[in-house]
Write a protein that holds these residues in place. Structure first.
Motif, PDB file in Angstrom:
ATOM      1  N   LEU A  56      28.804 -59.588  29.936  1.00 57.17           N
ATOM      2  CA  LEU A  56      27.899 -59.091  28.912  1.00 57.17           C
ATOM      3  C   LEU A  56      27.262 -60.271  28.204  1.00 57.17           C
ATOM      4  O   LEU A  56      27.781 -61.393  28.250  1.00 57.17           O
ATOM      5  N   LEU A  57      26.141 -60.050  27.536  1.00 55.39           N
ATOM      6  CA  LEU A  57      25.469 -61.110  26.793  1.00 55.39           C
ATOM      7  C   LEU A  57      26.103 -61.267  25.413  1.00 55.39           C
ATOM      8  O   LEU A  57      26.293 -60.280  24.697  1.00 55.39           O
ATOM      9  N   SER A  58      26.426 -62.477  25.052  1.00 55.15           N
ATOM     10  CA  SER A  58      26.999 -62.761  23.743  1.00 55.15           C
ATOM     11  C   SER A  58      26.016 -62.361  22.648  1.00 55.15           C
ATOM     12  O   SER A  58      24.795 -62.457  22.823  1.00 55.15           O
ATOM     13  N   ALA A  59      26.531 -61.899  21.514  1.00 56.04           N
ATOM     14  CA  ALA A  59      25.734 -61.518  20.339  1.00 56.04           C
ATOM     15  C   ALA A  59      24.755 -60.385  20.646  1.00 56.04           C
ATOM     16  O   ALA A  59      23.685 -60.299  20.061  1.00 56.04           O
ATOM     17  N   THR A  60      25.115 -59.498  21.570  1.00 57.10           N
ATOM     18  CA  THR A  60      24.283 -58.365  21.943  1.00 57.10           C
ATOM     19  C   THR A  60      25.080 -57.080  21.727  1.00 57.10           C
ATOM     20  O   THR A  60      26.248 -57.004  22.082  1.00 57.10           O
ATOM     21  N   THR A  61      24.437 -56.081  21.138  1.00 56.90           N
ATOM     22  CA  THR A  61      25.078 -54.787  20.950  1.00 56.90           C
ATOM     23  C   THR A  61      24.692 -53.872  22.109  1.00 56.90           C
ATOM     24  O   THR A  61      23.520 -53.796  22.475  1.00 56.90           O
ATOM     25  N   TYR A  62      25.690 -53.198  22.672  1.00 54.08           N
ATOM     26  CA  TYR A  62      25.465 -52.295  23.800  1.00 54.08           C
ATOM     27  C   TYR A  62      25.790 -50.866  23.419  1.00 54.08           C
ATOM     28  O   TYR A  62      26.677 -50.616  22.601  1.00 54.08           O
ATOM     29  N   GLU A  63      25.069 -49.941  24.032  1.00 53.35           N
ATOM     30  CA  GLU A  63      25.363 -48.511  23.945  1.00 53.35           C
ATOM     31  C   GLU A  63      25.927 -48.108  25.298  1.00 53.35           C
ATOM     32  O   GLU A  63      25.496 -48.628  26.331  1.00 53.35           O
ATOM     33  N   TRP A  64      26.885 -47.164  25.301  1.00 51.26           N
ATOM     34  CA  TRP A  64      27.405 -46.694  26.570  1.00 51.26           C
ATOM     35  C   TRP A  64      27.701 -45.210  26.517  1.00 51.26           C
ATOM     36  O   TRP A  64      27.976 -44.657  25.465  1.00 51.26           O
ATOM     37  N   GLU A  65      27.569 -44.586  27.665  1.00 50.89           N
ATOM     38  CA  GLU A  65      27.859 -43.174  27.827  1.00 50.89           C
ATOM     39  C   GLU A  65      28.753 -43.003  29.029  1.00 50.89           C
ATOM     40  O   GLU A  65      28.690 -43.785  29.977  1.00 50.89           O
ATOM     41  N   ILE A  66      29.567 -41.976  29.012  1.00 58.92           N
ATOM     42  CA  ILE A  66      30.443 -41.683  30.136  1.00 58.92           C
ATOM     43  C   ILE A  66      30.230 -40.241  30.559  1.00 58.92           C
ATOM     44  O   ILE A  66      29.967 -39.371  29.740  1.00 58.92           O
ATOM     45  N   ARG A  67      30.335 -40.044  31.865  1.00 59.69           N
ATOM     46  CA  ARG A  67      30.192 -38.698  32.434  1.00 59.69           C
ATOM     47  C   ARG A  67      31.422 -38.414  33.290  1.00 59.69           C
ATOM     48  O   ARG A  67      31.860 -39.264  34.061  1.00 59.69           O
ATOM     49  N   SER A  68      31.971 -37.220  33.140  1.00 53.84           N
ATOM     50  CA  SER A  68      33.079 -36.817  33.999  1.00 53.84           C
ATOM     51  C   SER A  68      32.525 -36.015  35.170  1.00 53.84           C
ATOM     52  O   SER A  68      31.640 -35.176  34.990  1.00 53.84           O
ATOM     53  N   ALA A  69      33.030 -36.313  36.362  1.00 54.44           N
ATOM     54  CA  ALA A  69      32.580 -35.620  37.569  1.00 54.44           C
ATOM     55  C   ALA A  69      33.772 -34.847  38.151  1.00 54.44           C
ATOM     56  O   ALA A  69      34.846 -35.395  38.332  1.00 54.44           O
ATOM     57  N   CYS A  70      33.554 -33.583  38.431  1.00 53.15           N
ATOM     58  CA  CYS A  70      34.645 -32.728  38.895  1.00 53.15           C
ATOM     59  C   CYS A  70      34.807 -32.733  40.413  1.00 53.15           C
ATOM     60  O   CYS A  70      35.759 -32.168  40.933  1.00 53.15           O
ATOM     61  N   SER A  71      33.883 -33.351  41.150  1.00 51.72           N
ATOM     62  CA  SER A  71      34.005 -33.448  42.605  1.00 51.72           C
ATOM     63  C   SER A  71      33.445 -34.789  43.067  1.00 51.72           C
ATOM     64  O   SER A  71      32.676 -35.424  42.352  1.00 51.72           O
ATOM     65  N   PRO A  72      33.843 -35.210  44.275  1.00 52.83           N
ATOM     66  CA  PRO A  72      33.354 -36.514  44.767  1.00 52.83           C
ATOM     67  C   PRO A  72      31.872 -36.502  44.958  1.00 52.83           C
ATOM     68  O   PRO A  72      31.170 -37.413  44.911  1.00 52.83           O
TER      69      PRO A  72
END
Length: 72
Positions: A56-72
């Motif tokens: 990651l880049l130093s002194a940078t704020t990141y946003e993140w999202e997660i998704r759950s998947a019920c099948s491959p």
């Protein structure tokens, strides 16, 4: 998804954590620099409930999202 939090935050890395979802096959994460309109980082097929992200880049704020998947 609930229970999202970051831990072990360093200059260029952080661990993303979340609460498990019943019946999920895997999780996918997407990230971007805060304020950006484009999701530039994707991490797919995560089997656990945490993920270390390095380079990651130093002194940078990141946003993140997660998704759950019920099948491959």
């Amino acid at each position: 998804m609930s229970g999202l939090f970051a831990s072990n935050i360093g200059l260029t890395n952080a661990t993303m954590n979340w609460t498990a979802v019943s019946g999920v096959h895997h999780y996918d994460i997407r990230m971007r620099e805060q304020g950006s309109s484009t999701w530039t980082i994707t991490i797919n097929n995560i089997l656990g409930t945490s993920q270390l992200k390095s380079n990651l880049l130093s002194a940078t704020t990141y946003e993140w999202e997660i998704r759950s998947a019920c099948s491959p």
